[in-house]
Write a protein that holds these residues in place. Structure first.
Motif, PDB file in Angstrom:
ATOM      1  N   ALA A  81       0.863  -1.189   0.000  1.00 11.00           N
ATOM      2  CA  ALA A  81       0.000   0.000   0.000  1.00 11.00           C
ATOM      3  C   ALA A  81       0.895   1.233   0.000  1.00 11.00           C
ATOM      4  N   LEU A  82       0.633   2.139  -0.920  1.00 11.30           N
ATOM      5  CA  LEU A  82       1.408   3.371  -1.061  1.00 11.30           C
ATOM      6  C   LEU A  82       0.491   4.521  -0.677  1.00 11.30           C
ATOM      7  N   THR A  83       0.777   5.216   0.421  1.00  7.42           N
ATOM      8  CA  THR A  83      -0.127   6.245   0.914  1.00  7.42           C
ATOM      9  C   THR A  83       0.526   7.622   0.867  1.00  7.42           C
ATOM     10  N   PHE A  84      -0.330   8.642   0.752  1.00  5.27           N
ATOM     11  CA  PHE A  84       0.155  10.022   0.838  1.00  5.27           C
ATOM     12  C   PHE A  84      -0.902  10.883   1.514  1.00  5.27           C
ATOM     13  N   GLY A  85      -0.501  12.060   1.956  1.00  2.54           N
ATOM     14  CA  GLY A  85      -1.432  12.954   2.630  1.00  2.54           C
ATOM     15  C   GLY A  85      -1.615  12.561   4.087  1.00  2.54           C
ATOM     16  N   SER A  86      -2.840  12.768   4.591  1.00  2.00           N
ATOM     17  CA  SER A  86      -3.107  12.576   6.024  1.00  2.00           C
ATOM     18  C   SER A  86      -3.717  11.227   6.337  1.00  2.00           C
ATOM     19  N   THR A  87      -3.535  10.243   5.446  1.00  2.00           N
ATOM     20  CA  THR A  87      -4.103   8.922   5.684  1.00  2.00           C
ATOM     21  C   THR A  87      -3.554   8.299   6.960  1.00  2.00           C
ATOM     22  N   ASP A  88      -4.425   7.703   7.748  1.00  2.00           N
ATOM     23  CA  ASP A  88      -4.020   6.984   8.941  1.00  2.00           C
ATOM     24  C   ASP A  88      -3.566   5.593   8.516  1.00  2.00           C
ATOM     25  N   VAL A  89      -2.247   5.383   8.470  1.00  5.25           N
ATOM     26  CA  VAL A  89      -1.727   4.128   7.928  1.00  5.25           C
ATOM     27  C   VAL A  89      -1.526   3.068   8.998  1.00  5.25           C
ATOM     28  N   ARG A  90      -1.742   3.398  10.271  1.00  7.20           N
ATOM     29  CA  ARG A  90      -1.513   2.410  11.316  1.00  7.20           C
ATOM     30  C   ARG A  90      -2.442   1.211  11.147  1.00  7.20           C
ATOM     31  N   SER A  91      -3.695   1.460  10.776  1.00  6.63           N
ATOM     32  CA  SER A  91      -4.636   0.358  10.598  1.00  6.63           C
ATOM     33  C   SER A  91      -4.387  -0.379   9.298  1.00  6.63           C
ATOM     34  N   VAL A  92      -3.849   0.319   8.299  1.00  6.26           N
ATOM     35  CA  VAL A  92      -3.562  -0.319   7.013  1.00  6.26           C
ATOM     36  C   VAL A  92      -2.459  -1.352   7.174  1.00  6.26           C
ATOM     37  N   ASP A  93      -1.499  -1.081   8.060  1.00  7.59           N
ATOM     38  CA  ASP A  93      -0.367  -1.984   8.237  1.00  7.59           C
ATOM     39  C   ASP A  93      -0.800  -3.376   8.687  1.00  7.59           C
ATOM     40  N   ASN A  94      -1.974  -3.482   9.245  1.00  9.96           N
ATOM     41  CA  ASN A  94      -2.457  -4.781   9.681  1.00  9.96           C
ATOM     42  C   ASN A  94      -2.883  -5.658   8.512  1.00  9.96           C
ATOM     43  N   GLN A  95      -3.061  -5.068   7.349  1.00  8.98           N
ATOM     44  CA  GLN A  95      -3.552  -5.810   6.191  1.00  8.98           C
ATOM     45  C   GLN A  95      -2.422  -6.132   5.208  1.00  8.98           C
ATOM     46  N   VAL A  96      -1.737  -5.113   4.763  1.00  5.17           N
ATOM     47  CA  VAL A  96      -0.650  -5.277   3.798  1.00  5.17           C
ATOM     48  C   VAL A  96       0.499  -4.346   4.191  1.00  5.17           C
ATOM     49  N   PRO A  97       1.712  -4.643   3.740  1.00  2.00           N
ATOM     50  CA  PRO A  97       2.824  -3.723   4.013  1.00  2.00           C
ATOM     51  C   PRO A  97       2.515  -2.337   3.457  1.00  2.00           C
TER      52      PRO A  97
END
Length: 255
Positions: free
Chosen positions: A181-197
């Protein structure tokens, strides 16, 4: 503010976003020049909400607002609706909508239904946002060229932006070692890390954003309601496919 605007003797007054104290509701009726208003959400024809979800009371008269959990007909939403009706129901106004969806909702509303409404999509510079090699982005962001990148941005932790739906979708990709997952801006990536790198790019300049679009394999816009989000338009112009639900202005730009 009306006196300040009138002092310039304008041929037209072109409005965009006027909330947050920029321009009061009552000022519009005081303008002598024709008004062109490019609307970017539903606020101009509701009792105050920017997106109404399933509520359609703006088609008649906003009252007993479900967003306020109100049971009163004469609640705050009704008071705002009445102010707007007084301010611009008979004004010399042309409404511009970037999407066909928002134009249709405005046409069905009691506040703007009697106006001339035109659809003019937001334009972007296709010399800037265009297909390019992903090599420059891989090098700039120090990424693995063998990975597949799912790009998303903005504050998707909000319900309207569909953050919960995005996380459910990413669950189906869990366990694969070739997707990031490639994120930018103010996305909360802490919950995303539980699914994919996840690789976080943070806030990007326009030149960096162009590189991000060209680097990604797909851009995801999981909104439940949206007008014509620039992320989707810019991604498609950059040659990167965009995945979204068949809602709002997204239906105008994704086949």
């Amino acid at each position: 503010r009306a006196k300040q605007i009138t002092a310039h003797d304008p041929d037209i007054v072109h409005l965009h976003w006027i909330t947050g104290g920029f321009l009061s509701v009552d000022t519009i009726k005081q303008l002598d020049a024709p008004v062109v208003w490019t609307i970017h959400d539903m606020w101009p024809f509701t009792g105050g909400c920017h997106y109404s979800k399933s509520c359609r009371k703006y088609r008649t008269e906003c009252e007993s607002c479900p967003h306020l959990s109100s049971q009163r007909a004469d609640d705050l939403a009704n008071a705002v609706w009445k102010r707007k009706k007084t301010a611009w129901f008979e004004s010399n106004m042309t409404v511009v909508s970037p999407s066909r969806w928002l134009a249709k909702e405005a046409e069905s509303s009691s506040l703007l239904g009697n106006k001339q409404i035109k659809v003019i999509p937001n334009g972007i510079d296709t010399n800037s946002f265009r297909p390019r090699s992903r090599t420059a982005g891989i090098q700039r962001f120090e990424l693995d060229e063998n990975q597949r990148y799912v790009l998303f941005g903005a504050a998707y932790e909000t319900s309207r932006k569909g953050g919960d739906l995005l996380l459910k979708a990413l669950e189906h990709l869990g366990g694969r070692d070739d997707i990031t997952a490639l994120t930018f801006g103010s996305t909360d990536v802490r919950s995303v890390d539980n699914q994919v790198p996840t690789h976080t790019l943070g806030n990007l300049s326009e030149s960096e954003l162009r590189l991000a679009y060209n680097t990604a394999d797909v851009t995801v816009v999981p909104s439940r309601e949206d007008n014509l989000p620039n992320i989707a338009v810019e991604s498609i112009a950059s040659g990167t496919p965009c995945v979204a639900f068949d809602v709002g202005g997204l239906s105008d730009i994704i086949d």
